[in-house]
Design a protein around this motif. Sequence first.
Motif, PDB file in Angstrom:
ATOM      1  N   GLU A  91      26.007 -56.238 -81.423  1.00  0.00           N
ATOM      2  CA  GLU A  91      26.517 -57.630 -81.165  1.00  0.00           C
ATOM      3  C   GLU A  91      27.324 -57.879 -82.468  1.00  0.00           C
ATOM      4  O   GLU A  91      28.310 -58.166 -82.461  1.00  0.00           O
ATOM      5  N   THR A  92      26.803 -57.634 -83.648  1.00  0.00           N
ATOM      6  CA  THR A  92      27.347 -58.047 -84.874  1.00  0.00           C
ATOM      7  C   THR A  92      28.644 -57.272 -85.110  1.00  0.00           C
ATOM      8  O   THR A  92      29.595 -57.580 -85.384  1.00  0.00           O
ATOM      9  N   SER A  93      28.299 -55.902 -84.858  1.00  0.00           N
ATOM     10  CA  SER A  93      29.702 -54.971 -84.966  1.00  0.00           C
ATOM     11  C   SER A  93      30.840 -55.247 -83.885  1.00  0.00           C
ATOM     12  O   SER A  93      31.830 -55.081 -84.378  1.00  0.00           O
ATOM     13  N   VAL A  94      30.261 -55.510 -82.716  1.00  0.00           N
ATOM     14  CA  VAL A  94      31.464 -55.912 -81.660  1.00  0.00           C
ATOM     15  C   VAL A  94      32.299 -57.092 -82.220  1.00  0.00           C
ATOM     16  O   VAL A  94      33.485 -56.926 -82.144  1.00  0.00           O
ATOM     17  N   VAL A  95      31.516 -58.176 -82.872  1.00  0.00           N
ATOM     18  CA  VAL A  95      32.345 -59.388 -83.285  1.00  0.00           C
ATOM     19  C   VAL A  95      33.528 -58.809 -84.388  1.00  0.00           C
ATOM     20  O   VAL A  95      34.365 -58.927 -84.339  1.00  0.00           O
ATOM     21  N   PHE A  96      32.953 -58.060 -85.453  1.00  0.00           N
ATOM     22  CA  PHE A  96      33.898 -57.507 -86.213  1.00  0.00           C
ATOM     23  C   PHE A  96      34.881 -56.526 -85.787  1.00  0.00           C
ATOM     24  O   PHE A  96      36.113 -56.704 -86.389  1.00  0.00           O
ATOM     25  N   TYR A  97      34.658 -55.654 -84.787  1.00  0.00           N
ATOM     26  CA  TYR A  97      35.638 -54.577 -84.231  1.00  0.00           C
ATOM     27  C   TYR A  97      36.707 -55.328 -83.264  1.00  0.00           C
ATOM     28  O   TYR A  97      37.958 -54.969 -83.282  1.00  0.00           O
ATOM     29  N   GLU A  98      36.091 -56.313 -82.788  1.00  0.00           N
ATOM     30  CA  GLU A  98      37.169 -57.010 -81.883  1.00  0.00           C
ATOM     31  C   GLU A  98      38.276 -57.802 -82.755  1.00  0.00           C
ATOM     32  O   GLU A  98      39.174 -57.704 -82.538  1.00  0.00           O
ATOM     33  N   ARG A  99      37.609 -58.398 -83.857  1.00  0.00           N
ATOM     34  CA  ARG A  99      38.686 -59.046 -84.682  1.00  0.00           C
ATOM     35  C   ARG A  99      39.365 -57.984 -85.198  1.00  0.00           C
ATOM     36  O   ARG A  99      40.476 -58.298 -85.492  1.00  0.00           O
ATOM     37  N   LEU A 100      38.996 -57.108 -85.895  1.00  0.00           N
ATOM     38  CA  LEU A 100      39.693 -55.819 -86.568  1.00  0.00           C
ATOM     39  C   LEU A 100      40.867 -55.565 -85.657  1.00  0.00           C
ATOM     40  O   LEU A 100      41.996 -55.190 -86.270  1.00  0.00           O
ATOM     41  N   THR A 101      40.660 -55.126 -84.569  1.00  0.00           N
ATOM     42  CA  THR A 101      41.590 -54.579 -83.607  1.00  0.00           C
ATOM     43  C   THR A 101      42.311 -55.464 -82.687  1.00  0.00           C
ATOM     44  O   THR A 101      43.436 -55.018 -82.080  1.00  0.00           O
ATOM     45  N   GLY A 102      41.914 -56.967 -82.409  1.00  0.00           N
ATOM     46  CA  GLY A 102      42.602 -57.746 -81.613  1.00  0.00           C
ATOM     47  C   GLY A 102      42.263 -57.358 -80.132  1.00  0.00           C
ATOM     48  O   GLY A 102      43.048 -57.988 -79.344  1.00  0.00           O
ATOM     49  N   SER A 103      41.235 -56.479 -79.881  1.00  0.00           N
ATOM     50  CA  SER A 103      40.949 -56.022 -78.598  1.00  0.00           C
ATOM     51  C   SER A 103      39.755 -56.406 -78.161  1.00  0.00           C
ATOM     52  O   SER A 103      38.558 -56.357 -78.885  1.00  0.00           O
ATOM     53  N   PRO A 104      39.478 -56.591 -76.858  1.00  0.00           N
ATOM     54  CA  PRO A 104      37.782 -57.162 -76.252  1.00  0.00           C
ATOM     55  C   PRO A 104      37.345 -55.717 -76.275  1.00  0.00           C
ATOM     56  O   PRO A 104      37.884 -54.770 -75.789  1.00  0.00           O
ATOM     57  N   ALA A 105      35.868 -55.815 -76.091  1.00  0.00           N
ATOM     58  CA  ALA A 105      35.232 -54.796 -76.076  1.00  0.00           C
ATOM     59  C   ALA A 105      35.077 -54.328 -74.445  1.00  0.00           C
ATOM     60  O   ALA A 105      34.658 -55.392 -73.746  1.00  0.00           O
ATOM     61  N   LEU A 106      34.893 -53.152 -74.303  1.00  0.00           N
ATOM     62  CA  LEU A 106      34.587 -52.798 -72.674  1.00  0.00           C
ATOM     63  C   LEU A 106      33.207 -52.037 -73.091  1.00  0.00           C
ATOM     64  O   LEU A 106      32.824 -51.260 -73.704  1.00  0.00           O
ATOM     65  N   ARG A 107      32.350 -52.725 -72.529  1.00  0.00           N
ATOM     66  CA  ARG A 107      31.034 -52.182 -72.585  1.00  0.00           C
ATOM     67  C   ARG A 107      30.213 -51.571 -71.399  1.00  0.00           C
ATOM     68  O   ARG A 107      30.628 -51.854 -70.385  1.00  0.00           O
ATOM     69  N   PHE A 108      29.289 -50.505 -71.757  1.00  0.00           N
ATOM     70  CA  PHE A 108      28.872 -49.850 -70.708  1.00  0.00           C
ATOM     71  C   PHE A 108      27.396 -49.335 -71.312  1.00  0.00           C
ATOM     72  O   PHE A 108      27.067 -49.362 -72.696  1.00  0.00           O
ATOM     73  N   GLU A 109      26.432 -48.989 -70.653  1.00  0.00           N
ATOM     74  CA  GLU A 109      25.125 -48.118 -70.940  1.00  0.00           C
ATOM     75  C   GLU A 109      25.281 -46.703 -70.535  1.00  0.00           C
ATOM     76  O   GLU A 109      25.921 -46.284 -69.669  1.00  0.00           O
ATOM     77  N   ARG A 110      24.811 -45.900 -71.387  1.00  0.00           N
ATOM     78  CA  ARG A 110      24.880 -44.549 -70.843  1.00  0.00           C
ATOM     79  C   ARG A 110      23.348 -43.894 -71.584  1.00  0.00           C
ATOM     80  O   ARG A 110      23.342 -43.896 -72.898  1.00  0.00           O
ATOM     81  N   GLY A 111      22.603 -43.415 -70.742  1.00  0.00           N
ATOM     82  CA  GLY A 111      21.163 -42.872 -70.988  1.00  0.00           C
ATOM     83  C   GLY A 111      20.642 -43.662 -72.152  1.00  0.00           C
ATOM     84  O   GLY A 111      19.943 -43.184 -73.240  1.00  0.00           O
ATOM     85  N   GLY A 112      20.348 -44.993 -71.925  1.00  0.00           N
ATOM     86  CA  GLY A 112      19.457 -45.721 -72.899  1.00  0.00           C
ATOM     87  C   GLY A 112      20.373 -46.232 -73.985  1.00  0.00           C
ATOM     88  O   GLY A 112      19.899 -46.857 -75.121  1.00  0.00           O
ATOM     89  N   VAL A 113      21.501 -45.809 -74.321  1.00  0.00           N
ATOM     90  CA  VAL A 113      22.439 -46.214 -75.354  1.00  0.00           C
ATOM     91  C   VAL A 113      23.445 -47.132 -74.856  1.00  0.00           C
ATOM     92  O   VAL A 113      24.091 -47.272 -73.808  1.00  0.00           O
ATOM     93  N   SER A 114      23.664 -48.280 -75.627  1.00  0.00           N
ATOM     94  CA  SER A 114      24.475 -49.373 -75.465  1.00  0.00           C
ATOM     95  C   SER A 114      25.762 -48.990 -76.013  1.00  0.00           C
ATOM     96  O   SER A 114      25.758 -48.631 -77.222  1.00  0.00           O
ATOM     97  N   VAL A 115      27.008 -49.133 -75.537  1.00  0.00           N
ATOM     98  CA  VAL A 115      28.371 -48.592 -75.682  1.00  0.00           C
ATOM     99  C   VAL A 115      29.039 -49.852 -75.623  1.00  0.00           C
ATOM    100  O   VAL A 115      29.315 -50.425 -74.609  1.00  0.00           O
ATOM    101  N   ALA A 116      30.035 -49.982 -76.794  1.00  0.00           N
ATOM    102  CA  ALA A 116      31.313 -50.862 -76.680  1.00  0.00           C
ATOM    103  C   ALA A 116      32.200 -49.902 -77.146  1.00  0.00           C
ATOM    104  O   ALA A 116      32.567 -49.488 -78.338  1.00  0.00           O
ATOM    105  N   ALA A 117      33.495 -49.904 -76.161  1.00  0.00           N
ATOM    106  CA  ALA A 117      34.688 -49.258 -76.672  1.00  0.00           C
ATOM    107  C   ALA A 117      35.538 -50.480 -77.060  1.00  0.00           C
ATOM    108  O   ALA A 117      35.935 -51.370 -76.250  1.00  0.00           O
ATOM    109  N   ILE A 118      36.099 -50.350 -78.065  1.00  0.00           N
ATOM    110  CA  ILE A 118      37.061 -51.330 -78.775  1.00  0.00           C
ATOM    111  C   ILE A 118      38.246 -50.665 -79.426  1.00  0.00           C
ATOM    112  O   ILE A 118      38.087 -50.119 -80.544  1.00  0.00           O
ATOM    113  N   GLY A 119      39.249 -50.721 -78.946  1.00  0.00           N
ATOM    114  CA  GLY A 119      40.530 -50.043 -79.501  1.00  0.00           C
ATOM    115  C   GLY A 119      40.273 -48.625 -79.799  1.00  0.00           C
ATOM    116  O   GLY A 119      39.861 -48.018 -78.636  1.00  0.00           O
ATOM    117  N   CYS A 120      40.590 -47.851 -80.728  1.00  0.00           N
ATOM    118  CA  CYS A 120      39.951 -46.568 -81.103  1.00  0.00           C
ATOM    119  C   CYS A 120      38.673 -46.247 -81.318  1.00  0.00           C
ATOM    120  O   CYS A 120      38.274 -45.117 -81.686  1.00  0.00           O
TER     121      CYS A 120
END
Length: 115
Positions: A16-45
Motif C-alpha cells: 500500500e505504501t509503495s503503491v502510493v509512491f509509484y503512482e505519484r512517481l509515474t502519474g499512473s494508477p495501479a492495476l492490481r491483481f493476485e497471483r498465487g498468494g502474491v499481491s501485485v500492482a502494475a504501475i507504469g513500467c
Amino acid sequence: MEILGTTLRVCVDDLETSVVFYERLTGSPALRFERGGVSVAAIGCFLLMSGPESELEILCKVAATIAVEDVDAAHTTLTEAGAKVLAGPVPTPAGRNLIAVHPDGSVFEYVDQRR
C-alpha cells in the motif's frame, strides 16, 4: 530478437505504501491483481509484488520482464547466445513466457502476447 519493452520487478514489504509512491512517481494508477498468494500492482513500467516470503523467493530473483514479439524466437536467440532457459516457453493468461539465466547470472522473464 527485438525487445518491445521492459517491466521492472520490485518486491516490497508494504504494498500500500509503495503503491502510493509509484503512482505519484509515474502519474499512473495501479492495476492490481493476485497471483498465487502474491499481491501485485502494475504501475507504469514497475511491477510491485508483496506476499509470503516462500512465494516471493523465486519471483524476486527475476530482475525484469522483457516483452518480445515471439518467445520462441527469443528462446532460440537466448540459447544461441549462451543463456540457459529454466522454464518455458509456456502459455499464460496474457500470452507465453519463459525464464532465462544470462551467462552473467542475471535472471529475466521474456513474454509475448501471442495466443
